[in-house]
Design an enzyme around this catalytic site. Structure first.
Site, PDB file in Angstrom:
ATOM      1  NE  ARG A  57      10.118   7.064   8.636  1.00  0.00           N
ATOM      2  CZ  ARG A  57      10.581   8.034   9.417  1.00  0.00           C
ATOM      3  NH1 ARG A  57      11.047   9.120   8.880  1.00  0.00           N
ATOM      4  NH2 ARG A  57      10.587   7.914  10.725  1.00  0.00           N
ATOM      5  CB  THR A  58       4.274   3.026   8.629  1.00  0.00           C
ATOM      6  OG1 THR A  58       5.662   2.656   8.597  1.00  0.00           O
ATOM      7  CG2 THR A  58       3.425   1.846   8.187  1.00  0.00           C
ATOM      8  CE  LYS A  85     -15.066   5.556  27.425  1.00  0.00           C
ATOM      9  NZ  LYS A  85     -16.425   5.643  26.864  1.00  0.00           N
ATOM     10  NE  ARG A 107       4.157   0.627  13.027  1.00  0.00           N
ATOM     11  CZ  ARG A 107       5.160   1.369  12.556  1.00  0.00           C
ATOM     12  NH1 ARG A 107       5.625   2.381  13.260  1.00  0.00           N
ATOM     13  NH2 ARG A 107       5.695   1.100  11.382  1.00  0.00           N
ATOM     14  CG  HIS A 135       7.125  -2.670   8.783  1.00  0.00           C
ATOM     15  ND1 HIS A 135       6.008  -2.268   8.064  1.00  0.00           N
ATOM     16  CD2 HIS A 135       7.670  -1.531   9.291  1.00  0.00           C
ATOM     17  CE1 HIS A 135       5.907  -0.955   8.137  1.00  0.00           C
ATOM     18  NE2 HIS A 135       6.898  -0.485   8.878  1.00  0.00           N
TER      19      HIS A 135
HETATM   20  C1  NCD Z   1      10.462   0.971  11.489  1.00  0.00           C
HETATM   21  C2  NCD Z   1       9.396   0.288  12.316  1.00  0.00           C
HETATM   22  O1  NCD Z   1       8.559   0.916  12.950  1.00  0.00           O
HETATM   23  O2  NCD Z   1       9.429  -0.933  12.276  1.00  0.00           O
HETATM   24  N1  NCD Z   1      10.118   2.186  10.948  1.00  0.00           N
HETATM   25  C3  NCD Z   1       9.247   2.284   9.885  1.00  0.00           C
HETATM   26  O3  NCD Z   1       8.184   1.729   9.870  1.00  0.00           O
HETATM   27  N2  NCD Z   1       9.651   3.010   8.832  1.00  0.00           N
HETATM   28  C4  NCD Z   1      11.801   0.893  12.088  1.00  0.00           C
HETATM   29  C5  NCD Z   1      12.089   1.595  13.396  1.00  0.00           C
HETATM   30  O4  NCD Z   1      11.206   2.015  14.113  1.00  0.00           O
HETATM   31  O5  NCD Z   1      13.279   1.699  13.714  1.00  0.00           O
END
Ligand code: NCD
Length: 307
Positions: A57-58, A85, A107, A135
């Site tokens: 999703r993100t 590398k 991320r 997040h």
């Molecule tokens: C979450 C995350 O990655 O922090 N998911 C997300 O970004 N929608 C939560 C999760 O991974 O459970």
């Protein structure tokens, strides 16, 4: 501050600014929609997307958000990049910055890394999840979903249930919701609950029933096995004590209360399909709103745009 690394220090006006701008990117039914005047807003800008942890999703919503504003998402394939590398994350970003990349979405499993990289780069960084830190865009989209459903989050009681201690989503939700005047109650198995830290003003409920009592919304969380070392939980105990199925929803949730989840949902653990796909669920709405919220954040950060 350039970029968006967390919601902890974002004040009410800034939060409302993101939320109101995001309203521009949904139609009356809440579906994604980009008005004509924004379709070239990021024309000519490349935004680097660096995901060092799995994401659906993100990542997809950031990519779509950049595209729908006329920008170019540069999604780095980390399996084939020079990070393999031994190049550092900062060096990778610094080189892309030299090529004209205007912002990074990062991320990473380590909490400090995106913050340290952001500190040293000239261009803004949007934190797409740093370990069990924050997040912020998920926090914003959860608030956006609640605001659209209830009109306002002020005075709402929001329960967050599950793996709180490892959850960057819970932390960003708590910061944003508290700033906007919602009450937050957290609950989960003892070993998944925080032991102090940034949780002032948050109620801790001993059981699922206590957490759900009077809650207007419940945000269910996945157990983050990837952040756990050894302390295995018995899934059947977890489901019985903390999961929400149709019977629990009927018995413990008040009428009108909604069920949310940032995804990925592990069906049969935190929620049954009957609840995840049922009339109380806002889960797919949340995913859709993710694009609008990220469009708003990109415009604010890269164009200083407000409504
Ligand atoms: C979450 C995350 O990655 O922090 N998911 C997300 O970004 N929608 C939560 C999760 O991974 O459970």
């Amino acid at each position: 501050m350039k970029g968006l690394l967390g919601l902890e220090h974002v004040d009410r006006d800034e939060l409302v600014g993101y939320l109101e701008l995001a309203e521009q990117f949904v139609d009356d039914d809440g579906r994604p929609h980009t008005p004509e005047q924004y379709r070239d807003a990021l024309a000519g800008d490349s935004v680097g997307l660096l995901f060092f942890e799995p994401s659906t999703r993100t990542r997809a919503s950031f990519e779509l958000a950049v595209q729908r504003l006329g920008g170019h998402p540069l999604v780095l394939d980390l399996q084939t990049s020079s990070i393999r590398k031994g190049e550092t994350e900062f060096d990778t970003c610094a080189n892309l910055q030299s090529m004209g990349v205007k912002a990074f979405v990062i991320r990473h499993p380590e909490r400090q890394l995106p913050l340290a990289v952001a500190d040293r780069l000239e261009v803004p960084v949007l934190n797409a999840g740093n370990g069990s830190g924050e997040h912020p865009t998920q926090g914003l989209l959860d608030i956006f979903a609640l605001r659209r459903h209830f009109g306002s989050v002020k005075g709402l009681r929001v329960a967050i249930i599950g793996d709180i201690v490892h959850s960057r989503v819970a932390r960003s939700d708590v910061f944003g919701l508290r700033t906007l005047g919602a009450d937050v109650v957290i609950s989960g198995p003892a070993q998944l609950m925080p032991s102090g830290g940034h949780w002032e003003g948050v109620e801790i409920a001993p059981t699922r029933r206590a957490a759900l009592e009077d809650a207007d919304a419940v945000i269910m969380l996945r157990i983050q096995k990837e952040r756990m070392h050894g302390d295995a939980l018995a899934t059947s105990d977890y489901v019985r004590e903390w999961g929400v199925d149709e019977l629990v929803a009927e018995d413990e949730l008040k009428p009108g209360a909604v069920v949310m989840h940032p995804g990925p949902v592990i069906r049969g653990v935190e929620l049954t399909s009957g609840v995840a796909d049922g009339p109380r669920s806002l889960i797919l709405k949340q995913a859709g709103y993710g694009v609008a919220v990220r469009q708003a954040v990109l415009l604010k950060v890269l164009r200083n745009l407000t409504v």
